[in-house]
Design an enzyme around this catalytic site. Structure first.
Site, short mmCIF file in Angstrom:
data_model
loop_
_atom_site.label_atom_id
_atom_site.label_comp_id
_atom_site.label_asym_id
_atom_site.label_seq_id
_atom_site.Cartn_x
_atom_site.Cartn_y
_atom_site.Cartn_z
N CYS A 41 -42.50 -11.70 -28.32
CA CYS A 41 -42.75 -10.53 -29.43
C CYS A 41 -42.29 -10.90 -30.78
O CYS A 41 -42.64 -10.21 -31.61
CB CYS A 41 -41.95 -9.38 -28.97
SG CYS A 41 -40.34 -9.85 -28.19
N LYS B 233 -39.16 -0.70 -12.34
CA LYS B 233 -40.53 -0.88 -12.09
C LYS B 233 -40.85 -2.51 -12.25
O LYS B 233 -40.94 -2.72 -13.46
CB LYS B 233 -41.47 0.03 -12.75
CG LYS B 233 -42.84 0.05 -12.45
CD LYS B 233 -43.67 -1.04 -12.82
CE LYS B 233 -45.03 -0.85 -12.34
NZ LYS B 233 -45.81 -1.89 -12.48
N GLU C 181 -40.03 -1.38 -26.63
CA GLU C 181 -40.20 -2.58 -27.74
C GLU C 181 -41.63 -3.10 -27.30
O GLU C 181 -41.94 -3.36 -26.31
CB GLU C 181 -39.18 -3.77 -27.30
CG GLU C 181 -39.10 -4.48 -28.40
CD GLU C 181 -40.07 -5.73 -28.05
OE1 GLU C 181 -41.10 -5.83 -28.47
OE2 GLU C 181 -39.69 -6.77 -27.45
N GLY D 17 -46.99 1.10 -23.78
CA GLY D 17 -45.89 1.66 -24.20
C GLY D 17 -45.75 3.01 -24.79
O GLY D 17 -45.28 3.94 -24.61
N GLY E 28 -43.17 -3.94 -23.65
CA GLY E 28 -44.66 -4.46 -23.45
C GLY E 28 -45.37 -4.14 -24.28
O GLY E 28 -45.04 -4.15 -25.55
N SER E 29 -46.84 -3.87 -24.13
CA SER E 29 -47.73 -3.47 -25.04
C SER E 29 -47.56 -2.24 -25.74
O SER E 29 -47.10 -1.33 -25.30
CB SER E 29 -49.36 -3.86 -24.43
OG SER E 29 -49.51 -2.71 -23.31
N GLU F 78 -51.38 -6.97 -33.38
CA GLU F 78 -51.00 -8.21 -32.86
C GLU F 78 -52.18 -8.67 -31.83
O GLU F 78 -52.73 -8.10 -31.05
CB GLU F 78 -49.96 -7.81 -31.96
CG GLU F 78 -49.15 -9.07 -31.02
CD GLU F 78 -48.07 -8.45 -30.20
OE1 GLU F 78 -47.23 -9.28 -29.87
OE2 GLU F 78 -48.05 -7.29 -29.67
#
Length: 500
Positions: free
Chosen positions: A297, A179, A260, A241, A236-237, A386
């Site tokens: 990250c 995607k 992740e 996620g 991603g976020s 974060e």
């Protein structure tokens, strides 16, 4: 060179609806918006491809991986051009990331050719054993089937179309449906063209790879829910996620979701190191914090230090270095907006003091630095959430006991760092067991930005850093995510997957 279409099983397929890219500079392009029907066509083709690709030899897959690397390199100038336009990242960063991507493909090719990753085990038959005979048993790791991969916003190459998840799945023998990320759809398409060329060169089934573009959630949801998808790789976020993780877990047949999800990567600066070189550490922290506009990250968003004159020197050096950093373009307008909101949230939090920071109202960011006491940090969980960008928090604790309390309180991380001198060894010995439970990678006297692609690397950690603490998304061990052990009992040798 851009078609604006999806690549589905070797065919470039358009759609009834399109979205426009939002480049940092340069021309915008239109791209087809994928549908559930596109997803089904790609996944059905992937399942068909698995019948041959899943039983291909390691050598055949290695040739394919190296061909992808060669085709990406052949398009290097075009990838750099469109990648810099879409992301705002400098050309040198994109060229380095391309080298990392192709290097990883070649590393995986070498790794699977060696065969050790299969973890073969064999127990000979013992027909005369009493009281019961033992059958012949052979165990080997086998590919799981079609894998869905979600491109990442902050790495248009290394964690996207042909990045770590895709490379690992293909190395394992699993077809992939990607995607594409709407932040860099043109970059994704050029890389997909490279993979298509490698498929044609090596005569691999075209269903082994598909790319579906989208700027919404329909494609991602359809991929995670498709009954033929056997695992999902995601970078991603936390919010996105976790939503996908829940979809995968709630399926009639739950599948693994290897997400992740980011990290604040705390650094613990021990007393002797602070006294001897606090200013040096503060300057280095500022450089790591602002690298790539803080859009990594592994960005070290928290530094923990014991209150005192040495902490003052560290803070002053960090302030000086951060104030000298110019505004940097962020990956998307949405990321820039989220960064502004995050900075406001920290500024409004009880007990924080803003010592560096200037608000921006465009697609750029300048660094922020906040200070907070150990008591106030421990009392406010949101201060360890974060903020994606160059924002740092200096936590000034009373003593080593409170530093240990902070270590106990931090959530799962990708990395934790100790800055220490020899005189700090006893304090480090008390901290290390705490930090080992928190992170997938532990560092001493360094900065976590920069993830080496190597056999020993672990890029993952306890939740919320990732959704599977036993896995890594970087390094050769990442291939194991897309394999499962199969035991063959008394199966004739000619039928065993000796060359898997």
């Amino acid at each position: 060179m851009l078609t604006g279409k999806h690549l589905i099983a070797g065919n470039w397929v358009g759609g009834a609806n399109n979205f426009a890219s939002s480049p940092a500079f340069g021309e915008s392009h239109n791209f087809a918006i994928g549908t559930a029907a596109d997803v089904d066509a790609a996944v059905q083709a992937a399942e068909e491809a698995f019948a041959s690709f899943g039983w291909s030899s390691r050598q055949e897959r290695a040739v394919f991986l190296r061909a992808i690397a060669e085709e990406i390199d052949a398009r290097g100038a075009l990838i750099t051009q469109i990648g810099t336009e879409e992301s705002g990242l400098p050309a040198a960063r994109l060229e380095g990331e391309r080298g990392r991507t192709t290097g990883q493909l070649r590393l995986f090719a070498d790794h699977i050719e060696a065969g050790d990753y299969l973890d073969r085990r064999h127990d000979e038959a013992l027909p005369d054993r009493a009281p019961l005979p033992r059958p012949e048993l052979t165990m080997i790791q086998r590919p799981i089937g079609p894998v869905a991969v979600f491109g990442a916003s902050n790495f248009p190459l290394a964690f996207s179309t042909a990045g770590g998840d895709t490379a690992a799945a293909l190395a394992a023998g699993c077809p992939v449906v990607v995607k594409g990320h709407p932040a860099h759809p043109g970059t994704g398409e050029i890389v997909a063209q490279a993979i298509a060329a490698a498929i044609a060169r090596t005569d691999v089934h075209p269903g082994v790879f598909s790319l579906i573009q989208s700027d919404g959630i329909e494609v991602g949801t359809a991929l995670a829910q498709h009954p033929l998808i056997r695992a999902v790789g995601f970078t991603g976020s936390l919010k996105a996620g976790r939503a996908l993780f829940d979809i995968c877990a709630q399926r009639p047949d739950p599948i693994p979701f290897f997400g992740e999800l980011g990290s604040v990567n705390p650094m613990f600066v021990l007393p002797a190191a602070t006294s001897a070189r606090g200013a040096e550490i503060g300057t280095g922290w500022a450089g790591s914090l602002t690298m790539g506009a803080g859009q990594f990250c592994t960005n070290p968003g928290i530094a923990v230090v014991i209150e005192g004159a040495a902490a003052d020197a560290l803070q002053a050096a960090a302030e000086t270095a951060l104030n000298a950093v110019d505004a940097q373009t962020m990956l998307t307008d949405g990321i820039a907006d989220a960064y502004r909101l995050g900075a406001t949230r920290f500024a409004d939090a009880a007990g924080t003091t803003q010592v560096v920071g200037t608000a921006r109202d465009d697609r750029s960011a300048t660094p922020y630095l906040f200070t907070v006491s150990g008591d106030d940090w421990l009392a406010n969980h949101s201060l360890q959430e974060e903020v994606f960008g160059p924002l740092g928090v200096l936590v000034r604790v009373r003593d080593m006991q409170q530093m240990q309390d902070v270590a106990r309180a931090v959530e799962g991380q990708l990395t934790c760092t100790l800055h220490m001198d020899d005189a700090d060894s006893s304090e480090a010995q008390r901290l290390l067991p705490l930090l080992e439970r928190k992170a997938g990678r532990l560092l001493a006297n360094g900065f976590p930005t920069g993830v080496e692609v190597a056999d020993s690397m672990v890029h993952g950690g306890p939740y919320p850093a990732s959704t599977n603490f036993g896995a890594t998304s970087v390094g050769t061990l990442s291939i194991r995510r897309f394999l499962r052990p199969v035991c063959y009992q008394n199966i004739p040798a000619p039928l065993l997957p000796e060359h898997a």
